[in-house]
Design a protein around this motif. Sequence first.
Motif, PDB file in Angstrom:
ATOM      1  N   ASP A  51      61.106  34.895   7.361  1.00 46.31           N
ATOM      2  CA  ASP A  51      60.743  34.854   5.963  1.00 46.31           C
ATOM      3  C   ASP A  51      61.937  34.393   5.123  1.00 46.31           C
ATOM      4  OD1 ASP A  51      58.545  37.223   4.336  1.00 46.31           O
ATOM      5  OD2 ASP A  51      59.368  35.321   3.622  1.00 46.31           O
ATOM      6  N   ASP A  53      63.400  36.097   2.991  1.00 48.81           N
ATOM      7  CA  ASP A  53      64.358  37.193   2.840  1.00 48.81           C
ATOM      8  C   ASP A  53      64.918  37.647   4.180  1.00 48.81           C
ATOM      9  OD1 ASP A  53      61.938  39.952   2.400  1.00 48.81           O
ATOM     10  OD2 ASP A  53      62.319  38.568   4.050  1.00 48.81           O
ATOM     11  N   SER A  55      63.128  38.494   6.975  1.00 49.98           N
ATOM     12  CA  SER A  55      62.213  39.247   7.822  1.00 49.98           C
ATOM     13  C   SER A  55      61.656  38.347   8.910  1.00 49.98           C
ATOM     14  CB  SER A  55      61.064  39.803   6.984  1.00 49.98           C
ATOM     15  OG  SER A  55      61.538  40.681   5.993  1.00 49.98           O
ATOM     16  N   THR A  56      61.469  38.924  10.090  1.00 54.07           N
ATOM     17  CA  THR A  56      61.040  38.130  11.239  1.00 54.07           C
ATOM     18  C   THR A  56      59.771  38.671  11.875  1.00 54.07           C
ATOM     19  OG1 THR A  56      62.439  39.415  12.738  1.00 54.07           O
ATOM     20  CG2 THR A  56      63.393  37.424  11.776  1.00 54.07           C
ATOM     21  N   ASP A  57      59.092  37.800  12.585  1.00 52.79           N
ATOM     22  CA  ASP A  57      57.919  38.188  13.357  1.00 52.79           C
ATOM     23  C   ASP A  57      57.900  37.370  14.633  1.00 52.79           C
ATOM     24  OD1 ASP A  57      54.700  37.568  13.906  1.00 52.79           O
ATOM     25  OD2 ASP A  57      55.174  39.633  13.335  1.00 52.79           O
TER      26      ASP A  57
END
Length: 123
Positions: A51, A53, A55-57
Amino acid sequence: VQLVESGGGSVQAGGSLRLSCAASGYTGSTYYMGWFRQAPGKGREGVACIDSDGSTDYADSVKGRFSISKDNAKNTLYLQMNSLSPEDTGMYYCAADRRGPCGSWTVVDFPYRGQGTHVTVSS
């Protein structure tokens, strides 16, 4: 937006590779970015997304083995791949979008994509 991948190659099972994606034509910190792959004869599979900011997935198939990161100052996206298996073989693509959501399931539909870099894992 231009995306250029590098870092692919051939490696034995259990080995590691680090893919890079050099981006230009936009401000990297404001985009969602990720990786997807395509194995021979198969459809596209989302691998990871990061993301704006940080953030990961990750896809379940790569969790704990792959790590996505980015260097906003260099406008470069990375994918560190460890414990590679033959099932990881395929063409890996970098992708970007100005809007989310950012997930391993959405990255395959991001409108901006590179030409890909090939990864071969032998047993």
